[in-house]
Design a protein around this motif. Structure first.
Motif, short mmCIF file in Angstrom:
data_model
loop_
_atom_site.label_atom_id
_atom_site.label_comp_id
_atom_site.label_asym_id
_atom_site.label_seq_id
_atom_site.Cartn_x
_atom_site.Cartn_y
_atom_site.Cartn_z
N GLN A 1 0.86 -1.20 0.00
CA GLN A 1 0.00 0.00 0.00
C GLN A 1 0.89 1.24 0.00
OE1 GLN A 1 -2.85 -0.19 3.22
NE2 GLN A 1 -3.36 -2.33 2.76
N ILE A 2 0.68 2.09 -0.97
CA ILE A 2 1.46 3.34 -1.02
C ILE A 2 0.49 4.50 -0.86
CG2 ILE A 2 3.07 4.74 -2.38
CD1 ILE A 2 3.87 2.20 -3.89
N THR A 3 0.76 5.33 0.13
CA THR A 3 -0.12 6.47 0.41
C THR A 3 0.65 7.77 0.32
OG1 THR A 3 -1.46 5.16 1.93
CG2 THR A 3 -1.59 7.54 2.19
N VAL A 4 0.13 8.72 -0.44
CA VAL A 4 0.65 10.09 -0.38
C VAL A 4 -0.54 10.96 0.03
CG1 VAL A 4 1.67 12.03 -1.64
CG2 VAL A 4 2.39 9.69 -2.17
N ALA A 5 -0.66 11.18 1.34
CA ALA A 5 -1.78 11.97 1.84
C ALA A 5 -1.30 13.38 2.15
CB ALA A 5 -2.32 11.32 3.11
N GLU A 6 -2.06 14.35 1.74
CA GLU A 6 -1.72 15.75 2.04
C GLU A 6 -2.84 16.36 2.85
OE1 GLU A 6 0.69 18.00 -1.00
OE2 GLU A 6 -0.69 16.88 -2.27
N GLN A 7 -2.45 17.17 3.81
CA GLN A 7 -3.48 17.86 4.59
C GLN A 7 -3.89 19.16 3.90
OE1 GLN A 7 -2.62 19.71 8.44
NE2 GLN A 7 -3.94 18.17 9.37
N ILE A 8 -2.94 19.73 3.16
CA ILE A 8 -3.23 21.01 2.49
C ILE A 8 -4.22 20.80 1.35
CG2 ILE A 8 -1.04 22.16 3.01
CD1 ILE A 8 -0.12 21.29 0.16
N GLY A 9 -4.89 21.91 1.00
CA GLY A 9 -5.75 21.86 -0.18
C GLY A 9 -4.95 22.35 -1.38
N VAL A 10 -5.62 23.03 -2.32
CA VAL A 10 -4.86 23.46 -3.50
C VAL A 10 -4.29 24.86 -3.33
CG1 VAL A 10 -6.02 21.96 -5.14
CG2 VAL A 10 -6.99 24.22 -4.66
N GLY A 11 -4.64 25.52 -2.23
CA GLY A 11 -4.07 26.84 -1.93
C GLY A 11 -4.27 27.81 -3.07
N ARG B 1 -6.36 17.42 1.36
CA ARG B 1 -7.30 17.61 2.47
C ARG B 1 -7.62 16.31 3.19
NH1 ARG B 1 -6.44 22.39 4.15
NH2 ARG B 1 -7.48 24.11 3.16
N MET B 2 -6.61 15.51 3.41
CA MET B 2 -6.79 14.30 4.21
C MET B 2 -6.44 14.65 5.67
SD MET B 2 -5.81 11.54 1.31
CE MET B 2 -6.31 10.09 2.17
N PRO B 3 -6.69 13.76 6.61
CA PRO B 3 -6.54 14.15 8.03
C PRO B 3 -5.15 14.65 8.38
CG PRO B 3 -7.58 12.00 7.85
CD PRO B 3 -7.17 12.38 6.48
N LYS B 4 -4.14 14.08 7.77
CA LYS B 4 -2.77 14.50 8.09
C LYS B 4 -1.86 14.29 6.90
CE LYS B 4 -0.60 11.49 10.84
NZ LYS B 4 -0.29 10.35 11.69
N TYR C 1 -16.61 10.58 -6.55
CA TYR C 1 -17.16 10.45 -5.19
C TYR C 1 -16.64 11.61 -4.33
CZ TYR C 1 -18.13 5.74 -6.83
OH TYR C 1 -18.57 4.67 -7.56
N LEU C 2 -17.56 12.18 -3.56
CA LEU C 2 -17.17 13.31 -2.72
C LEU C 2 -16.72 12.79 -1.35
CD1 LEU C 2 -20.12 15.69 -3.69
CD2 LEU C 2 -17.83 15.54 -4.70
N TYR C 3 -15.78 13.46 -0.74
CA TYR C 3 -15.37 13.12 0.63
C TYR C 3 -15.19 14.42 1.41
CZ TYR C 3 -10.55 14.18 -0.97
OH TYR C 3 -9.43 14.78 -1.49
N ALA C 4 -15.50 14.34 2.69
CA ALA C 4 -15.36 15.54 3.52
C ALA C 4 -13.88 15.80 3.77
CB ALA C 4 -16.08 15.34 4.85
N ALA C 5 -13.46 17.05 3.66
CA ALA C 5 -12.08 17.41 4.02
C ALA C 5 -11.82 16.90 5.44
CB ALA C 5 -11.91 18.91 3.94
N GLY C 6 -10.61 16.37 5.65
CA GLY C 6 -10.29 15.86 6.99
C GLY C 6 -10.58 14.37 7.14
N THR C 7 -10.97 13.71 6.04
CA THR C 7 -11.19 12.26 6.10
C THR C 7 -10.23 11.58 5.11
OG1 THR C 7 -12.85 12.22 4.33
CG2 THR C 7 -13.65 12.61 6.59
#
Ligand code: NDP
Ligand code: BG6
Length: 495
Positions: A217-227, A347-350, A469-475
């Motif tokens: 499993q490879i994850t690149v999660a960003e908390q920031i949005g597109v700024g 916009r993922m949790p961290k 599919y939509l997801y809430a920011a922070g999830t």
């Protein structure tokens, strides 16, 4: 040139020419990297920088930008006279004629040779025209004892065809040895450590294959949005912005065979081989192997953040993906049958970039009790950022009379183990380009292979009926991404 050898070489007097000198990347990454290299005495006295852009900054405005970008002013302020600015249109030959004159004058004043490093940090559609005009104006030629090299930013093309065209356009002015295609992930210490972990330790190699690894499993999660990059991002999306480059680079380092040496071609050959083994899905298969998502309003660090379509410069009806999850397969002797899951999102949790190698479960657990049955699988977690490190998760006996087993972790932290300060990726890569070390840059065939992998997905996403599919920011993205794994009996490992 190899990763180990190049530190012994000295950088000759060189002029770095930055196209797009008024831009975001220049002020956030390139100029701070130069300032830091100067601070660390990595650059010779005869080093100069010429910024080129259309904005009317002048030498004074550019030098102000340099001072504002530097984290430490000590070395940069005593070298500020080495920064010059040329205002000009990127598509006009007169800009290049003026640049040639300016370079001659800078090189004469500074008594340097004529080694030049061009850095294309403009909008990507200008990469081809700028390199052609550098060729036309004679600026792409290397001298007998000096070099001319060109760093080109991502994205390298928009799809397979445009990447091929960009390659052939660039090859008309520059040889492949002069071209340094950047992917800043390769400049990260922890990405390079993937090779160190795999190929300097005999213990991992025997289990690094389909016989022991259940899934990757490879994850690149960003908390920031597109700024403030909404305009760019809305025409790119996560697939082009992250998957085609950063994620496939990480994937290739994790799954490739051992290179014979750490020489650029040796590593690049292995990366190309593994990328060539990634199964390319048909457009129809994309629907069952890919989840496309976009964030809506949500909460991050107790604060409400706006949804993607409310971001500046983003279309109010945008279907651009800010999240992608995919199930890939690598059809080779080592990895056949092992699902490779990748996901990236804004916009993922961290902020969290990591690789999880999930190993097969023990064939039989002789322990009674539900705690043993619920034991999670062994995992090796390679944390690329932040809190860089490596974690091994395994079962251990809970103290007490019963044979209860619980998952525990052995945790190695980079920061605790090493006193040395990690270099920023751009510092490392700019220095490597100055030294002529192409190991951490992309070869043309690697880039093409990576586009071939994402191309069916690009085409599927272009269909207006492809689900978004939509997801809430922070999830951690849309719930459909969990279903993607559940379909094969797997689940995401979130930290
Ligand atoms: P910018 O949007 O800031 O553009 C860079 C410069 O290009 C601008 O300062 C502007 O200079 C010029 N420019 C902008 N729009 C146009 C236009 N329509 N026509 C001609 N010139 C234009 O880009 P970034 O600095 O963000 O990115 C530069 C490159 O780096 C891109 O390829 C990007 O993909 C890549 N990159 C950027 C990252 C980042 O975090 N910013 C991260 C990784 C890669 P002027 O008007 O003065 O000529
Ligand atoms: C860039 C993308 O290439 O990488 C950005 O264009 C993204 O959208 C960035 O935020 C992530 O880089 P890092 O080093 O912060 O993981």
């Amino acid at each position: 040139m190899s990763i180990q050898m190049h530190r012994k070489r000295r950088i000759e007097g060189t002029t770095l020419v930055i196209f797009g000198a008024s831009g975001d990347l220049t002020s956030r990454k390139i100029l701070p990297a130069i300032a830091s290299l100067w601070d660390q005495n990595q650059l010779p006295e005869e080093f100069s920088v010429v910024g080129v852009a259309r904005s009317p900054l002048g030498n004074e405005g550019f030098r102000k930008l340099v001072m504002e970008s530097a984290s430490s002013l000590e070395s940069i302020s005593s070298n500020i006279e080495n920064f010059h600015y040329l205002q000009g249109d990127y598509s006009s030959i007169s800009t290049y004629q003026a640049l040639a004159k300016l370079l001659d004058s800078v090189e004469q004043t500074r008594q340097t040779g004529k080694s030049r490093l061009f850095y294309l940090a403009t909008i990507p559609s200008l990469f081809g025209p700028i390199s052609s005009l550098l060729g036309e104006s004679g600026l792409s030629q290397s001298g007998a004892s000096t070099f001319t090299r060109i760093i080109i930013e991502k994205p390298f093309g928009n799809d397979t065809e445009s990447a091929r065209k960009l390659n052939s356009d660039m090859h008309r002015s520059f040889s492949e040895e002069q071209i340094y295609r950047i992917d800043h992930y390769l400049g990260k210490e922890t990405v390079q450590n993937l090779l160190a972990l795999r190929f300097s330790n005999a213990v991992f190699e025997p289990i690094w294959n389909r016989n022991f690894v259940n899934n990757v499993q490879i994850t690149v999660a960003e908390q920031i949005g597109v700024g403030h990059r909404g305009g760019f991002y809305d025409s790119a999306g996560a697939l082009k912005d992250i998957v085609q480059n950063h994620m496939l680079q990480v994937l290739s380092l994790v799954l490739m065979e051992a290179p014979a040496t750490m020489i650029a071609d040796s590593i690049q050959n292995e990366k190309v081989k593994v990328l060539s083994s990634v199964e390319i899905p048909s457009i129809q298969e994309v629907a069952t192997r890919t989840v496309r998502g976009q964030y809506v309003t949500g909460v991050i660090n107790s604060e409400e953040v706006r949804g993607y379509r409310e971001e500046r410069d983003v279309s109010r009806v945008s279907k651009t993906e800010t999240y992608v999850a995919m199930r890939l397969a690598v059809d080779n002797w080592r990895w056949a049958g092992v699902p490779i899951f990748i996901r990236t999102g804004k916009r993922m949790p961290k902020r969290e970039t990591q690789v999880v190698m999930e190993f097969n479960r023990a064939p039989h657990l002789p322990f009674a009790g539900s705690s043993a049955r619920q034991l999670g699988p062994n995992r090796l977690i390679l944390r690329i950022q932040p809190e860089e490190g490596i974690k091994l998760v395994f079962g251990a006996k809970v103290p007490g009379q019963d044979y209860n087993i619980r998952s525990v972790a052995m945790d190695f932290s980079y920061a605790d183990a090493f006193r040395e300060i990690s270099w920023d990726a751009y510092e490392r890569l700019i220095l490597d380009a100055l030294l002529g070390d192409r190991t951490l840059f992309l070869r043309s065939d690697e880039v093409i292979k990576a586009w071939e992998i994402v191309e069916p997905v690009q085409r599927a996403f272009a269909d207006p009926d492809f689900p978004l599919y939509l997801y809430a920011a922070g999830t951690y993205g849309p719930k459909e991404s969990n279903k993607l794994l559940q379909a094969t009996g797997h689940y995401w490992h979130n930290s």
